[in-house]
Design an enzyme around this catalytic site. Structure first.
Site, PDB file in Angstrom:
ATOM      1  N   ASN A 112     -10.881   5.087  -5.422  1.00  0.00           N
ATOM      2  CA  ASN A 112     -10.250   6.401  -5.327  1.00  0.00           C
ATOM      3  C   ASN A 112      -9.498   6.636  -6.635  1.00  0.00           C
ATOM      4  O   ASN A 112      -8.443   6.045  -6.854  1.00  0.00           O
ATOM      5  CB  ASN A 112      -9.288   6.437  -4.126  1.00  0.00           C
ATOM      6  CG  ASN A 112      -8.507   7.732  -4.054  1.00  0.00           C
ATOM      7  OD1 ASN A 112      -8.803   8.699  -4.760  1.00  0.00           O
ATOM      8  ND2 ASN A 112      -7.500   7.768  -3.186  1.00  0.00           N
ATOM      9  N   HIS A 158      -5.684  11.184   3.411  1.00  0.00           N
ATOM     10  CA  HIS A 158      -4.913  10.242   2.592  1.00  0.00           C
ATOM     11  C   HIS A 158      -3.428  10.575   2.715  1.00  0.00           C
ATOM     12  O   HIS A 158      -3.045  11.744   2.757  1.00  0.00           O
ATOM     13  CB  HIS A 158      -5.371  10.320   1.130  1.00  0.00           C
ATOM     14  CG  HIS A 158      -4.887   9.149   0.326  1.00  0.00           C
ATOM     15  ND1 HIS A 158      -3.583   9.032  -0.088  1.00  0.00           N
ATOM     16  CD2 HIS A 158      -5.524   8.038  -0.104  1.00  0.00           C
ATOM     17  CE1 HIS A 158      -3.452   7.885  -0.753  1.00  0.00           C
ATOM     18  NE2 HIS A 158      -4.614   7.267  -0.777  1.00  0.00           N
ATOM     19  N   GLU A 202      -4.502   2.215   5.589  1.00  0.00           N
ATOM     20  CA  GLU A 202      -3.810   2.284   4.294  1.00  0.00           C
ATOM     21  C   GLU A 202      -2.302   2.375   4.522  1.00  0.00           C
ATOM     22  O   GLU A 202      -1.736   3.478   4.578  1.00  0.00           O
ATOM     23  CB  GLU A 202      -4.260   3.542   3.533  1.00  0.00           C
ATOM     24  CG  GLU A 202      -5.554   3.384   2.784  1.00  0.00           C
ATOM     25  CD  GLU A 202      -5.461   4.044   1.419  1.00  0.00           C
ATOM     26  OE1 GLU A 202      -5.769   3.380   0.437  1.00  0.00           O
ATOM     27  OE2 GLU A 202      -5.061   5.219   1.339  1.00  0.00           O
ATOM     28  N   GLY A 218      -0.008   1.491  -4.251  1.00  0.00           N
ATOM     29  CA  GLY A 218       0.516   1.577  -5.611  1.00  0.00           C
ATOM     30  C   GLY A 218       1.737   0.709  -5.877  1.00  0.00           C
ATOM     31  O   GLY A 218       2.435   0.887  -6.872  1.00  0.00           O
ATOM     32  N   GLY A 244      -7.297   1.949  -5.300  1.00  0.00           N
ATOM     33  CA  GLY A 244      -6.763   3.032  -6.124  1.00  0.00           C
ATOM     34  C   GLY A 244      -6.632   2.593  -7.573  1.00  0.00           C
ATOM     35  O   GLY A 244      -7.584   2.689  -8.371  1.00  0.00           O
TER      36      GLY A 244
HETATM   37  P1  13P Z   1      -3.624   1.352  -4.846  1.00  0.00           P
HETATM   38  O1  13P Z   1      -4.857   0.526  -4.881  1.00  0.00           O
HETATM   39  O2  13P Z   1      -3.169   1.828  -6.184  1.00  0.00           O
HETATM   40  O3  13P Z   1      -2.527   0.682  -4.055  1.00  0.00           O
HETATM   41  O4  13P Z   1      -3.977   2.710  -4.063  1.00  0.00           O
HETATM   42  C1  13P Z   1      -4.515   2.617  -2.786  1.00  0.00           C
HETATM   43  C2  13P Z   1      -4.962   3.946  -2.380  1.00  0.00           C
HETATM   44  O5  13P Z   1      -4.177   4.845  -2.156  1.00  0.00           O
HETATM   45  C3  13P Z   1      -6.415   4.162  -2.291  1.00  0.00           C
HETATM   46  O6  13P Z   1      -6.709   5.345  -1.631  1.00  0.00           O
END
Ligand code: 13P
Length: 230
Positions: free
Chosen positions: A7, A95, A154, A160, A213
């Site tokens: 993503n 999301h 998630e 993040g 992400g």
């Molecule tokens: P990260 O991999 O940066 O933690 O993001 C996850 C995400 O939101 C994927 O949709």
């Protein structure tokens, strides 16, 4: 089948997306026929990206990150599922960033999923525990065929932050999602997934893949994840 879904969020213009593909291709990651690689792109990148993956012969499938909850009509600026049907096979919905930044509700997410399925696009429904039950109920309420969706656990705390949840805890919630959706659809984990930890999630009994992400933006890191699951 296992799944790696990238993503990119609101990153990468067309030029950058094509450079990313050249770089990934040069790294020659070991793609496997038992691991499906899907990349969810900004709308603007999708058409040229599709041409380039065909040119390079890369086994990557494109997806989008959003779709309108409305049918075609007088909705200035909206991108409908009917438009996306010529471009992608998958689309993220629900999301947590869209819930927080754009006020999307479980009902809107269910409408998006329904229009996607009507246009033969697989909805990838993102879930977290506070609204997991509510979201699944809305899907059933809007007659969404959950067996044609993908689901992703998630947890917001892991997005993040560099702090994924424990694989056993992720497996527990993914098992719950599978139960609520009649054990009929793939269930993935997302949140600070990297090449170091991706396999530890997929090794769990009920996690069919990962949604990535940050580490999908860097070809070297994404190639590492592909190789780690192959
Ligand atoms: P990260 O991999 O940066 O933690 O993001 C996850 C995400 O939101 C994927 O949709």
């Amino acid at each position: 089948m296992k799944y790696i879904i990238g993503n990119w969020k609101s990153n990468q213009n067309i030029t950058e997306s094509l450079i990313w593909l050249d770089e990934l291709s040069a790294l020659r990651p070991s793609f496997s026929s038992s691991v499906s690689v899907i990349l969810c792109l900004p709308f603007t990148d999708i058409a040229s990206f599709n041409h380039k993956i065909a040119d390079l012969g890369l086994p990557i499938i494109s997806g989008s990150q959003n779709v309108s909850h409305l049918p075609p009509g007088k909705h200035t600026g909206e991108i409908t599922a009917n438009m996306l049907a010529e471009l992608v096979n998958y689309c993220l919905v629900g999301h947590s960033e869209r819930r927080h930044e754009f006020g999307e509700t479980s009902e809107i997410v269910a409408l998006k999923a329904r229009y996607l399925l009507e246009n033969s696009i697989t909805p990838i429904v993102c879930l977290d525990t506070p609204y997991l039950d509510e979201q699944v109920k809305e899907l059933f309420h809007h007659d969404v065929d959950v067996s044609r969706c993908f689901f992703v656990y998630e947890p917001i705390s892991a997005i993040g932050t560099g702090k994924p949840v424990e694989p056993t805890d992720a497996n527990h919630v993914c098992t719950q999602i599978a139960f609520l959706t009649d054990n009929s659809a793939p269930v993935l984990y997302g949140g600070s997934v990297s090449s170091d930890n991706a396999a530890s999630f997929v090794r769990q009994g009920r996690i069919d893949g990962v949604l990535v992400g940050t580490d999908s933006l860097e070809p070297t890191l994404f190639a590492g994840i592909i190789t780690s699951l192959s």
